[in-house]
Design an enzyme around this catalytic site. Structure first.
Site, PDB file in Angstrom:
ATOM      1  N   ALA A  16      50.088  34.915  47.215  1.00 29.93           N
ATOM      2  CA  ALA A  16      50.938  33.814  46.961  1.00 29.93           C
ATOM      3  C   ALA A  16      50.848  32.655  48.196  1.00 29.93           C
ATOM      4  CB  ALA A  16      52.548  34.495  46.890  1.00 29.93           C
ATOM      5  N   HIS A  80      55.371  43.928  37.114  1.00 28.34           N
ATOM      6  CA  HIS A  80      55.548  42.568  36.539  1.00 28.34           C
ATOM      7  C   HIS A  80      56.688  42.515  35.261  1.00 28.34           C
ATOM      8  CE1 HIS A  80      51.353  41.287  37.971  1.00 28.34           C
ATOM      9  NE2 HIS A  80      52.108  41.340  39.124  1.00 28.34           N
ATOM     10  N   LYS A  98      48.711  37.747  36.581  1.00 25.64           N
ATOM     11  CA  LYS A  98      48.213  38.655  35.736  1.00 25.64           C
ATOM     12  C   LYS A  98      47.807  39.728  36.093  1.00 25.64           C
ATOM     13  CE  LYS A  98      44.454  37.985  38.065  1.00 25.64           C
ATOM     14  NZ  LYS A  98      43.957  39.157  38.807  1.00 25.64           N
ATOM     15  N   ASP A 179      42.541  43.741  36.998  1.00 24.60           N
ATOM     16  CA  ASP A 179      42.492  42.533  37.914  1.00 24.60           C
ATOM     17  C   ASP A 179      41.641  41.199  37.407  1.00 24.60           C
ATOM     18  OD1 ASP A 179      43.081  41.355  40.317  1.00 24.60           O
ATOM     19  OD2 ASP A 179      41.097  42.049  41.185  1.00 24.60           O
TER      20      ASP A 179
END
Length: 324
Positions: A16, A80, A98, A179
């Site tokens: 991020a 998530h 994701k 991933d």
């Protein structure tokens, strides 16, 4: 002028800090307004490029902030769905890293909540926002390579020296397929619009996560083969091989990080056409497309239903591996 969408980042992950928060800060129609983290040290890295950033010391406080319109969720994979649902319940639009869910069926609650709230919820699948992938899809649909026979690709890196990485832990939803398999699988689905009918897989695991996966699949009109690994030298490419030509993407997934985005179309007569996109940032484009969908009701390039389809293909690998 329309007020920008005010974004909050739910967690101070390195990804991020290095990619998505700067993209939100740079995107037209967006404002990076807040960060949720209990660590002042982690907040400092974000404040370096956004000095007036508001910092909440909990995720709940971020979601309760009436000045935040949308949240970006870069938490470990196993969190998530939980925090996407909480954000929707708090009245926030959500862009979640994701894979949004660890099983395809787990998407259903999020899709239901999205529809009930009328808010936008999406997986941060950035590559479909990049013009190289829109160009690849247009070439394929225009018949530039004739009948498609084979799609093949590789996405690999080596993180064995970082055993504490969430990608190396089963409890945080780690593994190469969650991933990066989303990219090799999803890009084939995006370009062709087809879904796999059968999957075979050779998977090698360490500590409960897949570190190498060679996956082959039958699609209705072509054959598919890919390798993903967290224990190999860094490499990535995708190719769409037809009867009359080949579309090759040499930096399909990490444009401007792994290398320059480049697509080559090869056809008979030694005709080679190469297109490059040195200045495009797919993270910025993703945020801007998200904003257009929120403000103007434009169709979002990567709806949850598409992301669910990619997870269904990953689920097919687990079934082929005997994990259900």
């Amino acid at each position: 002028m329309t007020n920008p969408i005010r974004w909050g980042v739910l967690g101070a992950s390195n990804f991020a800090k290095e990619h998505m928060a700067p993209a939100i800060h740079a995107a037209s129609g967006a404002k990076l307004a807040a960060l949720a983290t209990s660590s002042p040290d982690k907040a400092a890295g974000f404040q370096a490029f956004q000095p007036d950033l508001k910092v909440h010391n909990s995720y709940e406080a971020m979601l309760a902030d009436p000045e935040i319109d949308a949240v970006y969720v870069p938490l470990p994979n196993n969190l998530h769905v939980e925090w996407t649902l909480k954000a929707l319940d708090a009245g926030k639009h959500v862009l979640c890293e994701k894979p949004l869910a660890m099983r395809a069926a787990d998407f259903d609650a999020v899709i239901e909540r999205r529809d009930a709230t009328g808010l936008l919820a999406a997986e941060a699948y950035m590559i479909v926002h990049h013009p190289q992938w829109r160009h690849a899809k247009a070439l394929y649909e225009d018949g530039a390579i004739g009948r498609l026979v084979l799609v093949d690709g590789v996405f690999s890196y080596d993180n064995r020296s970082d055993p504490g990485n969430i990608r190396n832990k089963s409890e945080t939803g780690g593994g190469s397929l969650p991933d990066i398999g989303v990219y090799t699988f999803g890009s084939a689905r995006f370009v062709t619009g087809e879904e796999p009918t059968a999957v075979e897989a050779h998977v090698r695991r360490e500590n409960g996560v897949d570190v190498f996966a060679h996956v082959t699949a039958d699609f209705p009109s072509f054959r598919y083969s890919s390798v993903t690994s967290m224990r190999m030298f860094t490499r990535q490419y995708m190719a769409f091989h037809g009867e009359k030509g080949v579309i090759r993407l040499t930096c399909p997934f990490n444009a401007n990080v792994f290398g320059q985005a480049e697509l080559t179309l090869e056809r008979a007569g030694m005709v080679v056409e190469t297109t490059r996109w040195p200045g495009e940032n797919h993270y910025v484009l993703q945020v801007e497309n998200f904003g257009r969908s929120v403000r103007l009701g434009a169709d979002y390039p990567c709806p949850l239903e598409f992301s669910r389809g990619t997870q269904e293909m990953i689920d097919m690998v687990w079934a082929a591996e005997g994990l259900g």
